[in-house]
Design a protein around this motif. Structure first.
Motif, short mmCIF file in Angstrom:
data_model
loop_
_atom_site.label_atom_id
_atom_site.label_comp_id
_atom_site.label_asym_id
_atom_site.label_seq_id
_atom_site.Cartn_x
_atom_site.Cartn_y
_atom_site.Cartn_z
N PHE A 1 12.82 52.23 14.47
CA PHE A 1 13.48 51.65 15.64
C PHE A 1 12.45 50.99 16.56
O PHE A 1 12.31 51.37 17.73
N PRO A 2 11.72 50.01 16.05
CA PRO A 2 10.61 49.44 16.84
C PRO A 2 11.07 48.77 18.13
O PRO A 2 10.32 48.75 19.11
N GLU A 3 12.31 48.27 18.16
CA GLU A 3 12.77 47.56 19.35
C GLU A 3 13.11 48.52 20.49
O GLU A 3 13.19 48.10 21.65
N ARG A 4 13.30 49.80 20.17
CA ARG A 4 13.66 50.77 21.21
C ARG A 4 12.65 51.90 21.36
O ARG A 4 12.80 52.77 22.21
N TYR A 5 11.67 51.91 20.52
CA TYR A 5 10.68 53.00 20.55
C TYR A 5 9.91 53.01 21.87
O TYR A 5 9.41 51.98 22.33
N GLN A 6 9.84 54.21 22.48
CA GLN A 6 9.05 54.42 23.69
C GLN A 6 8.26 55.71 23.51
O GLN A 6 8.85 56.78 23.36
N SER A 7 6.98 55.60 23.52
CA SER A 7 6.13 56.73 23.17
C SER A 7 6.28 57.92 24.13
O SER A 7 6.11 59.08 23.73
N ASP A 8 6.59 57.64 25.41
CA ASP A 8 6.65 58.71 26.40
C ASP A 8 8.08 59.06 26.83
O ASP A 8 8.28 59.83 27.77
N ALA A 9 9.08 58.49 26.17
CA ALA A 9 10.48 58.74 26.54
C ALA A 9 11.04 59.95 25.78
O ALA A 9 10.51 60.36 24.75
N GLU A 10 12.12 60.52 26.34
CA GLU A 10 12.82 61.58 25.64
C GLU A 10 13.33 61.06 24.31
O GLU A 10 13.90 59.97 24.22
N ARG A 11 13.10 61.81 23.24
CA ARG A 11 13.48 61.41 21.87
C ARG A 11 12.87 60.06 21.50
O ARG A 11 13.37 59.37 20.63
N PHE A 12 11.79 59.68 22.17
CA PHE A 12 11.08 58.42 21.89
C PHE A 12 11.98 57.20 22.04
O PHE A 12 11.77 56.16 21.42
N GLY A 13 13.01 57.31 22.89
CA GLY A 13 13.91 56.21 23.14
C GLY A 13 15.08 56.11 22.19
O GLY A 13 15.91 55.20 22.30
N LEU A 14 15.20 57.06 21.26
CA LEU A 14 16.27 57.01 20.26
C LEU A 14 17.52 57.72 20.78
O LEU A 14 17.45 58.60 21.64
N ASP A 15 18.68 57.34 20.22
CA ASP A 15 19.90 58.08 20.48
C ASP A 15 19.78 59.47 19.84
O ASP A 15 18.99 59.68 18.91
N ALA A 16 20.62 60.39 20.31
CA ALA A 16 20.53 61.77 19.83
C ALA A 16 20.74 61.86 18.32
O ALA A 16 20.02 62.59 17.62
#
Length: 229
Positions: free
Chosen positions: A93-108
């Motif tokens: 999910f490179p377009e939504r990946y966030q290294s410091d976000a909860e679940r790395f920016g992914l949906d549950a």
């Protein structure tokens, strides 16, 4: 309209069969599904449109990517869950990946999917080995394709192959599908060639079979437990 009226009816067919589980396609995914279902006591029919098994697997390099698998660990490689999930999230999910976000920016559900893959892919390989369909060996000199990414904390060890016969390092794709086929046949899987599926049958809100053509004759195969494509 009543729910029953929404169900798709199976057309009249020249051949009507029934199984607990139907698999469409005889590559690695299809034959693995067939072996797994048969080992759990289900009757299984595999339908292959061509005259030989294999699909694209027969033309592949047969590298199997499996994080934290047993053979990787036995070879001394470490693959922590958080590191592997982070790496898979970055790649998937490179377009939504966030290294410091909860679940790395992914949906549950996406995050859970990666966790399930981390937990079970190695177990799936162990089951294939138990069935005699895989002679696993870690390809310890093969790095991940994206080993340069900072998220890849385990660039070596995740690649598993089946031990080779004609070449020392690994089987070819054509050889491995024959091992998968032979394991399926030993277990009693019914593999049918020249069966091209054209549609599914739906009943009660679920897929309950498939229809298609086999050498200019129509067929219907009813499935009690489901269909794997």
């Amino acid at each position: 309209m009543l729910k029953a009226e929404q169900d798709q009816r199976a057309p009249a067919s020249d051949e009507i069969l029934e199984a607990d589980f139907v698999v469409v396609g005889s590559g690695a995914a299809g034959l693995t599904g067939a072996i797994t279902a048969r080992r759990r006591g289900l009757s299984v029919i595999v339908l292959e449109a061509q005259d030989v098994v294999g699909g694209t697997t027969a033309r592949s390099g047969t590298w199997i990517w499996s994080p934290n698998n047993r053979w990787m660990r036995e070879a001394g490689f470490t693959d922590e869950r958080d590191d592997a999930i982070r790496y898979m999230a970055r790649l998937s999910f490179p377009e939504r990946y966030q290294s410091d976000a909860e679940r790395f920016g992914l949906d549950a559900h996406e995050y859970e999917m990666l966790n399930v893959f981390y937990s079970t892919s190695g177990t799936a390989l162990e089951e294939l080995a138990e069935a005699g369909a895989l002679d696993p060996v870690v390809k310890s000199n093969a790095p991940d394709y994206f080993a340069d990414l900072p998220e890849d904390k385990a660039p070596y060890g995740r690649v598993i192959v089946s031990r080779g016969r004609n070449r020392p390092d690994q089987l070819t794709g054509a050889e491995w599908v024959l091992d998968l086929r032979d394991a399926a046949l030993r277990l009693g899987v019914d593999i049918r060639f020249g069966y091209r599926v054209s549609d599914v049958i739906q009943s009660g809100g679920r897929v309950s079979g498939v229809v298609g053509k086999s050498r200019n004759q129509s067929f219907t195969i009813n499935s009690k437990c489901g269909v794997l494509f």
